[in-house]
Design an enzyme around this catalytic site. Structure first.
Site, mmCIF file in Angstrom:
data_model
loop_
_atom_site.group_PDB
_atom_site.id
_atom_site.type_symbol
_atom_site.label_atom_id
_atom_site.label_comp_id
_atom_site.label_asym_id
_atom_site.label_seq_id
_atom_site.Cartn_x
_atom_site.Cartn_y
_atom_site.Cartn_z
ATOM 1 N N GLU A 277 -21.803 116.796 49.980
ATOM 2 C CA GLU A 277 -23.091 117.471 49.801
ATOM 3 C C GLU A 277 -23.964 117.303 51.024
ATOM 4 O OE1 GLU A 277 -25.344 119.888 48.833
ATOM 5 O OE2 GLU A 277 -24.283 119.420 46.982
ATOM 6 N N ASP B 38 -25.025 120.459 53.554
ATOM 7 C CA ASP B 38 -26.427 120.855 53.695
ATOM 8 C C ASP B 38 -26.865 120.853 55.154
ATOM 9 O OD1 ASP B 38 -26.609 121.082 50.954
ATOM 10 O OD2 ASP B 38 -27.524 119.120 50.654
ATOM 11 N N SER C 268 -24.521 124.828 46.142
ATOM 12 C CA SER C 268 -25.041 123.880 47.121
ATOM 13 C C SER C 268 -25.100 124.479 48.517
ATOM 14 C CB SER C 268 -24.155 122.627 47.163
ATOM 15 O OG SER C 268 -24.512 121.714 46.172
#
Length: 546
Positions: free
Chosen positions: A253, A257, A454
């Site tokens: 994650e 990002d 995400s």
């Protein structure tokens, strides 16, 4: 102590969890106490005015916001006196965030807030929790709106899905014909305006895992990006940049990002706010980012969340208030809508939406499958790989009222039935999320492909950063403007996320659609320039710790 329960603080054990006895009375913990806001009605009216004027209007400085809408000194004094009476220590306080962090033992907090903290065990581990409401003494009645952190169960999950590989716990059941894109290729497919986000800061919220500078260096060098991102690590509630070494864990994650934002807006600063995965940690990370007068993010990207049914009312109200503050300050908040379709992964049937994407002050970001030929999209559809593979989160909130800019919209069920929206609909927008058409990333030394909503939140955050840089000011609360001009997006009309089907116009799978970046920029007064990324020869990203 007089019994004054905090409205909406009731809490039940996690599904499948059982009490294993009382928590150790000597265990130390920190708790975030959220105070009432000054002039709360005036803030709500200010944000509603922004909505009526399609996001246009004067944004407040941090100093002016704190003066008008922060906690008052008398309320801060009351909490300090309460803490001293119960031998609790004040670790930090911030009037603008309306937050006082208290430190003490389980026994002291039990007595202070009339709770019985226990240890709970469930199939995924254990946590410290409570049952019932939090109680306040008479002197804090009406002063305190939420007490978070007594319960330290995991508050949220990351919304990413990695392409199937041996041993990958986030694998999806691919159907063949897989492809993948670098974020720069996604930028071209979605016709982003020229720009690199210079002068902007993008805040990223993380609740675990970490990044490694060597991976960022290799990744951005491989993309050939000249203006590589400057990454600042911010610690909230003792959260840290702690890479696990497992590319299938939360590192996935964090790196996704940073790499998506950094590729889309390479000249923008990136501030990564690491916090514990609890309701207190999550909220404190958001309010720290919103009120950060050093980094001053103009966009915040959040790719963590959980079904509304897993949150307390006090938590959702507190997060929503933080997003209202962001709107008043001119900060856009992009939030992933979840990867488990219309059920949001809740067992037992029924439709659920993911929070905090369901806040009307957040830009909820759903997911699509993105086939392409060269630089042309050949048939974008709702991302839905089934129960095991993941699907775009979306549906109708059971908590948040219908915002004015969604009035008159309808949902369409896969059965063909339609219904007028009466509560907040999710998502607002979408973007490529299917791991079959996923993003090339680098995690813990491994080059891999990741999808999930995400990826969509940082993609939109990067687009907004480009727009802000080109405009010379922050666009802030973008939802009203996008809903007023849906033609600026690529309408997705094929597919479903379980119980909800895509349709012409807004739908509860993909919202208004995926970005036509140049047209979205034009909505905010940025000339519709030729699409593409500002890419220069290789450079090494700069990473610093604050």
């Amino acid at each position: 102590m007089a019994k004054n329960p905090i409205k909406g603080s009731e809490r039940q054990p996690m599904p499948g969890a059982k009490s294993a006895g009382r928590a150790d009375p000597g265990e130390r913990l920190e708790v975030s106490v959220l105070l009432r806001r000054s002039n709360a009605g005036a803030l709500k009216e200010r944000v509603e005015k922004l909505a009526r004027h399609k996001g246009a209007g004067e944004h407040l400085s941090h100093q002016e916001f704190d003066r008008q809408f922060g906690a008052v000194s008398a309320d801060l004094d009351a909490v300090r006196k309460f803490a001293a009476a119960h031998k609790l220590s004040v670790v930090q306080e911030h009037a603008g965030r309306r937050t006082v962090v208290l430190s003490g033992t389980v026994a002291q907090f039990n007595a202070a807030f009339g709770v019985d903290l226990q240890r709970f065990e469930h199939p995924g581990g254990s946590y410290r929790g409570r049952v019932g409401s939090i109680q306040l003494p008479d002197e804090l009645k009406g002063v305190v709106e939420a007490v978070l952190g007594l319960d330290n169960r995991p508050a949220a999950k990351p919304h990413f899905r990695a392409r199937r590989t041996p041993g990958n716990v986030h694998w999806h059941a691919g159907a063949g014909g897989d492809t993948s894109y670098t974020p720069l290729q996604i930028v071209q497919l979605y016709n982003f305006p020229l720009g690199n986000g210079r002068g902007q800061c993008v805040g990223i919220i993380e609740l675990g895992g970490g990044e490694r500078a060597v991976d960022l260096s290799a990744y951005f060098s491989g993309l050939g990006i000249g203006a590589a991102p400057s990454v600042t690590v911010m610690s909230v509630d003792h959260g840290k940049n702690q890479p696990t070494g497992d590319p299938n864990g939360p590192d996935g994650e964090v790196m996704l990002d940073i790499e998506v934002v950094g590729a889309v807006a390479p000249a923008a600063k990136i501030a990564v706010y690491f916090a514990p995965n609890t309701d207190a940690g999550f909220l404190d990370a958001i309010t720290t980012a919103v009120h950060d007068v050093t980094n001053k993010p103009s966009v915040i990207s959040i790719s963590w969340g959980g079904a509304e049914s897993s949150w307390t009312q006090q938590s959702m109200t507190a997060f929503d208030s933080a997003f209202q503050a962001a709107a008043a300050l001119g900060i856009t908040v992009c939030v992933a809508s979840g990867d488990n379709g219309s059920s949001d992964g809740v067992t037992g049937g029924g439709d659920h939406v993911d929070f905090p994407a369901s806040s009307p002050y957040a830009l909820g970001c759903g997911g699509t499958s993105l086939p392409a030929s060269g630089t042309t999209i050949t048939g974008e559809t709702v991302w839905n790989d089934g129960a095991q593979g993941g699907a775009s989160g979306g549906g109708v909130s059971s908590f948040f009222a219908l915002p004015a800019w969604q009035d008159g919209l309808h949902t369409t069920m896969t059965s063909g039935a339609t219904a007028r929206l009466t509560m907040r609909g999710v998502p607002d927008v979408c973007g490529d999320a299917n791991p079959d058409t996923g993003y090339d990333v680098r995690i813990d030394g491994t080059d891999t492909v990741i999808g999930g909503t995400s990826a969509v939140a940082p993609l939109w955050a990067g687009l907004i950063a480009r727009i802000n840089a080109a405009k010379g000011s922050a666009v802030g609360y973008v939802n009203p403007t996008l809903y007023a001009s849906p033609g600026a997006l690529n309408d997705i009309t094929q597919g479903n996320n379980g119980d909800f089907a895509a349709r012409t116009g807004w739908d509860a799978c993909t919202g208004l659609g995926s970005p036509n970046g140049a047209q979205v920029a034009a909505l905010f007064g940025v000339p519709s320039a030729a699409a593409g990324a500002s890419v220069k020869p290789k450079a090494t990203p700069k990473v610093k710790v604050a």
